[in-house]
Design an enzyme around this catalytic site. Structure first.
Site, short mmCIF file in Angstrom:
data_model
loop_
_atom_site.label_atom_id
_atom_site.label_comp_id
_atom_site.label_asym_id
_atom_site.label_seq_id
_atom_site.Cartn_x
_atom_site.Cartn_y
_atom_site.Cartn_z
CD GLU A 1 4.91 -44.30 42.68
OE1 GLU A 1 3.71 -44.67 42.72
OE2 GLU A 1 5.54 -44.15 41.63
CD GLU B 1 5.47 -47.27 36.02
OE1 GLU B 1 6.52 -46.68 35.95
OE2 GLU B 1 4.42 -46.72 36.39
#
Ligand code: BGC
Length: 778
Positions: free
Chosen positions: A635, A360
């Protein structure tokens, strides 16, 4: 400055060799030789090799930047770097060499729909030489250059890693008189359509080296190094052994119970570097055109037994001035600050990335919304964020939409409010913290275009557009990534409307700064209509709550000043009660609520509760992450138990407003928004909970501001330093003004200190620049 560039002279070598999933392309090497007729006075090289390049002259590397140039949407903008190469050149024959990697230009993944890729790597170079007699010569990347892809870097992919075959090194390739007859002639190709732009921000460098703290051998021949820190960069490998020996370094953030790497959360990223030995003795290698986010490194294929000196972790990020300085009597807060610092630097890659390890690594806008302001206390991010704001504008569509990621390598034009809001929020933070008006002036028209575009979605003065909700609230089950419980979620229209209201307020300020005062009225009147519509539909005066009563649905209207004045304290009290009772004084917010929660609690009289949340060690909290071994910020609040498909151990979004609260509220160093850039500071430390001292400083554009306070029994002391040419309003916590002393004297005898008033348990003074030592009784 792009004057004098000839944008058609771009060299390229097409070579279609990628598998359909992961792109595989060897690095290209380009070279040229040229005669200089006389001794050189000055020589400047302008170079743009996209995706990533390394320049050398006469066998020597030029500069120490890595992963250059800046990332960008190459259709809109292409960055070049400028090097003074006077020392590298000589009269007579010279050679120039460029190593060219893929970066994001030749995207690491072509298969994801909406992924942007730009073509094969390309080079544009211009070398301007001035001789001692004042005459000049220009060397360009033109058709006389040669190119090969038969060099040692067989594969380079930012997600998957690099393969380097040292047997294929082309010794002397970047020196004169190298035989390049087997190399191909370059092909001149059209330049990427983006505007050439100078690098105005700091380059990426190798900033620091970490020695591993431990080696284990979970299987025969498989060694696992622990770097002791989740870091971003790569490993420098030292090895000697037989020619052709193939060594592999794999990277991960965590381990499995059996001591092997846990890589499920990297998704498709292989994060593997391969080195094939030349067999020439002591060899050392680090990759050039990839990077990894990791704490653990698995080494296989090593000839012999490795030691702690076999590898070193090279920490790679934008070379921003680091000035993080914050220490308290609470070790956990210090540790959280340190984790955030590591996570922040690891996610600087000429853009602020979401994460550095999986497939990502995008500049997701939402992650940095209010959080970016906190970064200004850790690093000098002025130029860095100025550059990213340009990336955001570069992503803007014709109708005004802004992508949720910038540069827009992924197509996420979802027209929500909270992610693109960052365009305006970051500009406001840079203005507040650095007094930088230029970002606002340069981008105001684009911001207004986005606001106008979004305004078309308003229904009855409410903004229904949202995409991600209060992303990553602590979910009802420990294995879930995203909560499905509607009670934990905040309604789309609440998020959209409150954010849009807040943005209109910022735009109203920006209108004046940008010289468009007429727009101000329009923003102000829309904002007040939205405020009225919002309170009419969502406010419950009987319970002092909004909408479904989620914490975020109260935090946002409080933070943005939307709550009817007579209910402000009531809403704050109800929020505090909710936090105490429903989430047991723990976090109950996701990406959005956490951006504003800490400061909102403090400014409404609940600093104690904010401190309790910050100092929690049990789930969900920042301290919980640390109790589970985190050395960065996760996260997910439940990162240790949740599904690995979206579960990075190095994200910044859940930091939210915490760092700002550390510096502004605990240390008490804040700029006056009406005198931005700390021209006038508000010094307002908070004595809270069991905190006994806080020491911090901030390198403001006017100089260093330092506060150091201590509190014991009923005595408070504050040492303060205010930079020259600035002033400050100082809040000294005190029972009354009579008990306050400065440098041991009554305050009225202190030059440059003027008593203003007593306010909420503090004696308030106006001071000029200088050093002060206040004491008081509480
Ligand atoms: C990213 C986040 C981002 C989110 C939005 C994730 O995959 O890592 O940081 O904001 O997607 O959808």
């Amino acid at each position: 400055n792009t004057a004098g560039w000839s944008p058609v002279r771009v060299v390229d070598l097409p070579m279609p060799t990628f598998d359909p999933i992961r792109t595989r392309l060897p690095a290209r090497m380009l070279r040229n030789e040229f005669e200089l007729k006389a001794p050189v006075r000055r020589a400047i090289a302008y170079v743009s090799g996209v995706g990533v390049h390394e320049l050398s002259l006469n066998g020597q590397r030029v500069g120490d930047a890595v992963l250059a140039p800046n990332l960008s949407n190459y259709d809109a903008r292409v960055y070049y770097q400028t090097h003074d190469v006077s020392q590298h050149l000589q009269a007579g024959l010279n050679a120039i060499g460029v190593h060219l990697g893929n970066g994001r230009y030749f995207s690491p993944r072509h298969y994801i729909p909406g992924t942007r890729t730009f073509g094969y790597p390309k080079l544009l170079l211009q070398l301007e030489v001035e001789f001692q007699d004042g005459t000049r010569q220009t060397i360009l990347s033109d058709e006389t250059w040669k190119i090969t892809s038969d060099g040692p870097i067989r594969l380079n992919n930012e997600y998957d890693g690099e393969e380097y075959d040292a047997r294929m090194e082309l010794t002397g390739w970047n020196r004169p008189n190298f035989s390049d007859t087997s190399w191909k002639s370059v092909e001149l190709v059209p330049a990427p359509s983006g505007r050439l732009s100078a690098h105005g921000n700091e380059p990426i460098r190798i900033i620091q080296e970490l020695k591993p703290v431990k080696i284990s051998q979970p299987r025969p021949g498989t060694y696992v190094f622990d770097m002791g820190q989740n870091m971003v960069g790569w490993c420098q490998l030292h090895v000697s052994g037989p020619q052709g020996t193939r060594i592999q370094l794999r990277h991960s953030e965590t381990l499995r119970d059996n001591g092997m790497l846990y890589t499920d959360n990297l998704r498709s990223a292989r994060a593997t570097d391969t080195y094939v030995l030349s067999g020439t003795g002591n060899e050392s290698y680090h990759p050039r055109f990839t990077y990894h986010g990791f704490r653990y490194v698995e080494l296989t294929g090593f000839p012999g037994t490795p030691t702690l000196s076999t590898i070193a972790g090279q920490v790679v990020h934008d070379a921003l001035d680091e000035h993080a300085d914050f220490t308290t009597s609470n070790e956990l807060l210090n540790r959280i600050h340190k984790n955030v610092l590591w996570g922040t630097k690891g996610n600087y890659r000429s853009i602020p990335t979401d994460c550095p390890q999986r497939d990502e690594r995008q500049g997701w806008l939402g992650d940095r919304s209010a959080e970016s302001k906190g970064e200004t206390f850790l690093f000098n991010v002025g130029a860095f964020y100025g550059k990213w704001i340009a990336d955001i504008e570069d992503s803007q569509s014709k109708k005004g939409a802004v992508d949720d990621v910038a540069p827009d390598y992924w197509n996420f034009y979802s027209d929500n409010v909270t992610w693109p809001a960052t365009f305006i929020l970051v500009a406001a933070a840079m203005h507040e913290q650095y007094g930088d008006c230029r970002i606002i002036q340069d981008h105001y028209p684009a911001m207004k275009r986005w606001i106008d575009h979004m305004t078309t979605y308003l229904k009855d003065d409410l903004m229904p557009r949202d995409q991600y909700g209060d992303w990553c609230v602590p979910p009802e089950s420990l294995t879930l990534i995203r909560s499905r419980d509607p009670k934990r979620q905040t309604a789309a229209e609440v998020l959209g409307t409150t954010y849009f209201f807040h943005l209109l307020g910022l735009m109203s300020r920006f209108a004046t700064i940008a010289g468009s005062p007429n727009d101000k009225k329009e923003f102000d009147s829309l904002a007040s209509r939205m405020n009225a519509a919002f309170n009419a539909k969502y406010f419950h005066p009987d319970t002092n709550t909004y909408s479904n009563g989620s914490q975020t649905s109260s935090i946002l209207p409080l933070a943005f000043g939307m709550v009817p004045e007579s209910h402000k304290q009531g809403v704050a009290n109800a929020l505090a009660q909710n936090i105490r009772e429903k989430t047991n004084s723990h976090i109950g917010t996701g990406l959005i609520g956490t951006q504003w929660m800490m400061r909102t609690l403090s400014s409404n009289g609940y600093s104690d509760l904010a401190y309790t949340i910050a100092a929690q060690k049990t789930y969900p909290s920042w301290g919980y992450m640390i109790s589970r071994g985190a050395t960065t910020i996760w996260e997910l609040w439940n990162g240790d138990t949740a599904d690995p498909t979206m579960n990075s151990r190095n994200h910044l979004m859940l930091v939210g407003g915490l760092i700002t609260w550390f510096y502004e509220n605990l240390a008490g160093i804040r700029t006056d928004p009406d005198s931005p850039g700390f021209k006038h500071s508000i010094i307002q430390p908070t004595v809270v909970g069991d905190l006994r001292f806080v020491r911090a400083s901030h390198d403001s554009p006017h100089g260093k501001i330092t506060t150091a306070w201590e509190f014991a029994s009923n005595r408070f002391s504050l040492n303060l330093s205010v930079p020259v040419n600035t002033t400050a309003t100082v809040y000294v916590p005190a029972k009354n003004a009579q008990g306050v002393r400065e440098s041991g004297r009554k305050v009225r005898h202190s030059a440059g200190v003027r008593f203003s008033r007593m306010e909420k348990g503090a004696a308030v003074y106006e001071v000029g620049s200088g050093n002060y030592a206040f004491t008081s009784l509480l």
